[in-house]
Design a protein around this motif. Structure first.
Motif, PDB file in Angstrom:
ATOM      1  N   LEU A  52       0.769  -0.856   0.243  1.00 17.78           N
ATOM      2  CA  LEU A  52      -0.058   0.051  -0.224  1.00 17.78           C
ATOM      3  C   LEU A  52       1.185   1.231  -0.021  1.00 17.78           C
ATOM      4  O   LEU A  52       1.651   1.541   0.881  1.00 17.78           O
ATOM      5  N   GLY A  53       0.437   2.336  -0.950  1.00 20.35           N
ATOM      6  CA  GLY A  53       1.376   3.432  -0.992  1.00 20.35           C
ATOM      7  C   GLY A  53       0.853   4.558  -0.862  1.00 20.35           C
ATOM      8  O   GLY A  53      -0.383   4.472   0.461  1.00 20.35           O
ATOM      9  N   SER A  54       1.551   5.500  -0.196  1.00 18.59           N
ATOM     10  CA  SER A  54       1.102   6.664   0.918  1.00 18.59           C
ATOM     11  C   SER A  54      -0.192   7.136   0.289  1.00 18.59           C
ATOM     12  O   SER A  54      -0.273   7.351  -1.297  1.00 18.59           O
ATOM     13  N   VAL A  55      -1.221   7.987   0.906  1.00 13.06           N
ATOM     14  CA  VAL A  55      -2.261   8.746   0.442  1.00 13.06           C
ATOM     15  C   VAL A  55      -1.930  10.211   0.157  1.00 13.06           C
ATOM     16  O   VAL A  55      -1.397  10.690   0.921  1.00 13.06           O
ATOM     17  N   ARG A  56      -2.109   9.986  -1.487  1.00 13.93           N
ATOM     18  CA  ARG A  56      -1.449  11.435  -1.681  1.00 13.93           C
ATOM     19  C   ARG A  56      -2.683  12.724  -2.204  1.00 13.93           C
ATOM     20  O   ARG A  56      -3.707  12.177  -2.689  1.00 13.93           O
ATOM     21  N   LYS A  57      -2.197  13.674  -2.098  1.00 15.22           N
ATOM     22  CA  LYS A  57      -3.596  14.743  -2.617  1.00 15.22           C
ATOM     23  C   LYS A  57      -3.243  15.634  -4.036  1.00 15.22           C
ATOM     24  O   LYS A  57      -1.614  14.929  -4.216  1.00 15.22           O
ATOM     25  N   ALA A  58      -4.034  15.079  -5.507  1.00 13.88           N
ATOM     26  CA  ALA A  58      -3.202  15.065  -6.737  1.00 13.88           C
ATOM     27  C   ALA A  58      -4.235  15.587  -7.661  1.00 13.88           C
ATOM     28  O   ALA A  58      -5.138  14.810  -6.899  1.00 13.88           O
ATOM     29  N   PRO A  59      -3.649  15.758  -8.935  1.00 13.99           N
ATOM     30  CA  PRO A  59      -4.545  16.153  -9.894  1.00 13.99           C
ATOM     31  C   PRO A  59      -5.470  14.738 -10.247  1.00 13.99           C
ATOM     32  O   PRO A  59      -4.417  13.834 -10.506  1.00 13.99           O
ATOM     33  N   TRP A  60      -6.540  14.812 -10.324  1.00 14.28           N
ATOM     34  CA  TRP A  60      -7.373  13.235 -10.701  1.00 14.28           C
ATOM     35  C   TRP A  60      -8.434  14.266 -11.820  1.00 14.28           C
ATOM     36  O   TRP A  60      -9.334  15.039 -11.599  1.00 14.28           O
ATOM     37  N   VAL A  61      -8.586  13.473 -12.185  1.00 16.49           N
ATOM     38  CA  VAL A  61     -10.210  13.655 -13.523  1.00 16.49           C
ATOM     39  C   VAL A  61     -11.275  13.270 -12.771  1.00 16.49           C
ATOM     40  O   VAL A  61     -11.103  11.573 -12.405  1.00 16.49           O
ATOM     41  N   HIS A  62     -11.742  13.788 -12.751  1.00 14.47           N
ATOM     42  CA  HIS A  62     -13.225  13.320 -11.675  1.00 14.47           C
ATOM     43  C   HIS A  62     -14.578  14.284 -12.047  1.00 14.47           C
ATOM     44  O   HIS A  62     -14.554  15.312 -12.216  1.00 14.47           O
ATOM     45  N   ASN A  63     -15.401  13.137 -12.657  1.00 15.23           N
ATOM     46  CA  ASN A  63     -16.470  13.663 -13.270  1.00 15.23           C
ATOM     47  C   ASN A  63     -16.326  14.478 -14.627  1.00 15.23           C
ATOM     48  O   ASN A  63     -16.671  15.737 -14.160  1.00 15.23           O
ATOM     49  N   ASP A  64     -15.509  13.692 -15.108  1.00 11.03           N
ATOM     50  CA  ASP A  64     -15.023  14.384 -16.046  1.00 11.03           C
ATOM     51  C   ASP A  64     -14.601  15.439 -16.315  1.00 11.03           C
ATOM     52  O   ASP A  64     -14.529  16.701 -17.464  1.00 11.03           O
ATOM     53  N   GLU A  65     -13.628  16.578 -14.933  1.00  8.91           N
ATOM     54  CA  GLU A  65     -13.334  17.503 -14.960  1.00  8.91           C
ATOM     55  C   GLU A  65     -11.718  17.045 -13.792  1.00  8.91           C
ATOM     56  O   GLU A  65     -11.707  16.303 -13.232  1.00  8.91           O
ATOM     57  N   LEU A  66     -11.287  18.154 -14.045  1.00 12.58           N
ATOM     58  CA  LEU A  66      -9.814  17.733 -12.933  1.00 12.58           C
ATOM     59  C   LEU A  66     -10.188  18.550 -11.878  1.00 12.58           C
ATOM     60  O   LEU A  66     -10.918  19.073 -11.583  1.00 12.58           O
ATOM     61  N   ALA A  67      -9.771  17.767 -10.349  1.00 17.05           N
ATOM     62  CA  ALA A  67     -10.074  17.650  -9.220  1.00 17.05           C
ATOM     63  C   ALA A  67      -8.896  17.323  -8.738  1.00 17.05           C
ATOM     64  O   ALA A  67      -7.757  16.667  -8.863  1.00 17.05           O
ATOM     65  N   VAL A  68      -8.850  18.102  -6.949  1.00 13.19           N
ATOM     66  CA  VAL A  68      -7.804  17.751  -6.051  1.00 13.19           C
ATOM     67  C   VAL A  68      -7.725  16.107  -5.289  1.00 13.19           C
ATOM     68  O   VAL A  68      -9.135  16.845  -4.779  1.00 13.19           O
ATOM     69  N   ARG A  69      -8.025  15.149  -5.914  1.00 13.36           N
ATOM     70  CA  ARG A  69      -8.420  14.006  -4.854  1.00 13.36           C
ATOM     71  C   ARG A  69      -6.884  13.172  -4.200  1.00 13.36           C
ATOM     72  O   ARG A  69      -6.500  13.751  -4.162  1.00 13.36           O
ATOM     73  N   GLN A  70      -7.585  12.410  -3.048  1.00 14.03           N
ATOM     74  CA  GLN A  70      -6.987  11.727  -2.793  1.00 14.03           C
ATOM     75  C   GLN A  70      -6.583  10.738  -3.789  1.00 14.03           C
ATOM     76  O   GLN A  70      -7.461   9.659  -3.345  1.00 14.03           O
ATOM     77  N   VAL A  71      -5.249  10.035  -3.581  1.00 10.77           N
ATOM     78  CA  VAL A  71      -4.514   8.817  -4.921  1.00 10.77           C
ATOM     79  C   VAL A  71      -4.207   7.643  -3.700  1.00 10.77           C
ATOM     80  O   VAL A  71      -3.039   8.429  -2.988  1.00 10.77           O
ATOM     81  N   MET A  72      -3.675   6.501  -4.325  1.00 11.27           N
ATOM     82  CA  MET A  72      -3.094   6.041  -3.736  1.00 11.27           C
ATOM     83  C   MET A  72      -2.785   4.335  -4.972  1.00 11.27           C
ATOM     84  O   MET A  72      -2.862   4.689  -5.468  1.00 11.27           O
ATOM     85  N   SER A  73      -1.006   4.803  -5.060  1.00 12.62           N
ATOM     86  CA  SER A  73      -0.500   3.412  -5.500  1.00 12.62           C
ATOM     87  C   SER A  73      -0.173   2.134  -4.799  1.00 12.62           C
ATOM     88  O   SER A  73      -0.226   1.821  -3.504  1.00 12.62           O
ATOM     89  N   LEU A  74      -1.396   1.439  -5.476  1.00 12.46           N
ATOM     90  CA  LEU A  74      -1.361  -0.157  -4.905  1.00 12.46           C
ATOM     91  C   LEU A  74      -0.763  -1.009  -5.781  1.00 12.46           C
ATOM     92  O   LEU A  74      -0.936  -1.626  -7.072  1.00 12.46           O
ATOM     93  N   SER A  75       0.309  -2.190  -4.787  1.00 11.19           N
ATOM     94  CA  SER A  75       2.102  -2.690  -5.975  1.00 11.19           C
ATOM     95  C   SER A  75       0.967  -4.610  -5.557  1.00 11.19           C
ATOM     96  O   SER A  75       1.209  -3.625  -4.469  1.00 11.19           O
ATOM     97  N   LEU A  76       1.026  -5.152  -6.283  1.00 14.73           N
ATOM     98  CA  LEU A  76       0.738  -6.930  -6.194  1.00 14.73           C
ATOM     99  C   LEU A  76       1.456  -7.290  -6.643  1.00 14.73           C
ATOM    100  O   LEU A  76       2.217  -7.725  -7.591  1.00 14.73           O
TER     101      LEU A  76
END
Length: 468
Positions: free
Chosen positions: A411-435
């Motif tokens: 489980l990667g860190s939870v970071r605020k990052a620009p993300w496309v949400h509902n077809d709009e660019l927004a600041v969201r909390q994202v996480m990278s998963l490695s398996l």
């Protein structure tokens, strides 16, 4: 007065096939009276720190090993003087005669017994089950001796009372783990320190005195140190730590895993804003009041749910039997960084737990691991693991499988990052998963489906309604 005898207690195998343990500290001294199951020592195996209970009630006759010693399984570590009825001997009064029981009489009574410390002796004089031999030799035997008024302790070697003068030891310096940690923190090579404790044991004051002496030598301009350090060793520039205990065990296991199981690692970055919002609501709820909830708690539950739909990741490759073992339960391993090194204790039957139960189990597992008290049983039998590298600010990695498991999730860190949400660019909390998974057991399709299910749950917890 009843007859007395000397019982030797040999270091048992405290795990699955462990060959040695280090005695961290003795909780008793020669002459102390102990009861059955009383803690007599604290030992460190390659997997955990374990409190060692006494298998006898009696008097400590001798300690065969010093604190800080690494002892092989099966070697005697302590002797007890006990009555032939298993109790502590009592002193004979003036004019009272003492007698010694014969070996047949000595075994005629049932001995106290602890799990893992040998067979129970029946009244017939024969053990209820065959005793395991030590190092392929004869089974452990009971030594019967005449009662003695006093047992001489092991001789103590006197050391020169010059704590601040360095000495070069040819053998491994003897000290306790806290003292070794102090030396590492101060940048001191224990090979240069003269021990003033029993039999040359290096004490905390020895290290502190040496540190003060070293500082005095370098603080006077133009004055050379009284004694040069060992050739090729500088107490100020390097520190050498013996490879043993948890770090030694982990290194061997990781090398075996890396070069035995064909690893494949996949990555997925997801918007976990809904999960973080759910976490905030749960923390404020009455049901979870006083409980520790973290992103790891939610992620662990998500892994368990995704595993139901993708059970091939909960399996093991049995090379000896040439079989694939499918687990119908989940013992969820959680990688924990401790002062002793990396350990992976697991939560038994985690798949049967509610979120509240899982939260409690995770808190207990973490606290126990950090204190170094994880039992060997909790370090074995895992079926799939999670490593939370996000707590160190890391986004992604390629984790190595825990031996005997088919998959591990990072489980990667939870970071605020620009993300496309509902077809709009927004600041969201994202996480990278490695398996990472064992490609002998898990195909690319199966691994990808599991990772996609895990990502779907964390990006929209309501998705669980379609999965269970």
């Amino acid at each position: 007065m009843s007859a007395t005898m000397i019982k030797e207690f040999r270091l048992p195998d405290l795990g699955e096939g462990l060959t040695e343990s280090e005695i961290l500290s003795w909780k008793v001294s020669v002459g102390d009276t102990v009861t059955l199951n009383q803690v007599i020592a604290e030992v460190e195996t390659a997997k955990a720190v374990v409190e060692l209970p006494s298998p006898f009630a009696g008097t400590v006759a001798a300690l065969h090993e010093q604190a800080g010693s690494v002892v092989e399984v099966g070697k005697p570590i302590v002797s007890f003087e006990v009555d032939d009825d298993g109790t502590a001997p009592s002193a004979a009064g003036p004019g009272e005669a003492t007698s010694t029981a014969s070996p047949a009489e000595a075994v005629a009574k049932r001995e106290p017994n602890l799990v893992g410390y040998g067979a129970v002796v029946e009244k017939s004089g024969r053990p209820a089950r065959r005793q395991r031999s030590v190092d392929g030799g004869a089974p452990e035997r009971e030594v019967v001796r005449e009662p003695v008024s006093a047992v001489e302790p092991a001789p103590v070697v006197e050391q020169p009372a010059v704590p601040n003068e360095p000495v070069v030891e040819q053998d491994r310096p003897r000290s306790t783990p806290p003292v070794r940690k102090l030396a590492r923190d101060l940048g001191i090579d224990l090979a240069l320190v003269r021990g003033t404790g029993p039999a040359g044991l290096i004490t905390r004051s020895d290290v502190q005195d040496f540190a003060a002496w070293s500082q005095a030598q370098v603080s006077v301009p133009g004055v050379a140190p009284a004694s040069a350090p060992a050739v090729g060793v500088s107490a100020e520039r390097e520190t050498r730590t013996p490879i043993k205990g948890v770090r030694k065990f982990t290194a061997a296991a990781m090398v075996q895993s890396a070069f035995t199981a064909p690893h494949v690692t996949e990555f997925l970055t997801v918007d976990v804003t809904p999960t973080m919002e759910l976490l905030t609501r749960l923390k404020a709820s009455r049901e979870f009041a006083g409980y520790k909830l973290t992103p790891l708690t939610i992620a662990a539950k998500a892994v368990l749910i995704a595993l139901r739909r993708n059970p091939t990741l909960n399996s093991r490759w049995d090379d000896g039997a040439q079989e694939i073992v499918q687990f119908n339960y989940v013992n969820l391993g959680i990688a924990a960084a401790t002062p002793r090194g990396l350990t992976v204790p697991n939560i038994k039957d985690a798949d049967k737990m509610t979120l509240l139960d899982l939260s409690t189990a995770l808190s207990a597992l973490t606290d126990t691991a950090r204190s170094g008290k994880t039992s060997p049983a909790d370090l074995t039998g895992g079926t799939i693991s999670i490593t939370n590298i996000g707590v160190f600010g890391i986004d992604a990695g390629t984790p190595i499988l825990n031996p005997g498991e088919a998959a591990i999730v990072a489980l990667g860190s939870v970071r605020k990052a620009p993300w496309v949400h509902n077809d709009e660019l927004a600041v969201r909390q994202v996480m990278s998963l490695s398996l990472s998974f064992d490609h002998r057991l898990v195909d690319g399709e199966q691994g990808s489906k599991f990772l996609a299910d895990l990502g779907a749950i964390l990006s929209d917890p309501a998705t669980v309604m379609t999965m269970i």
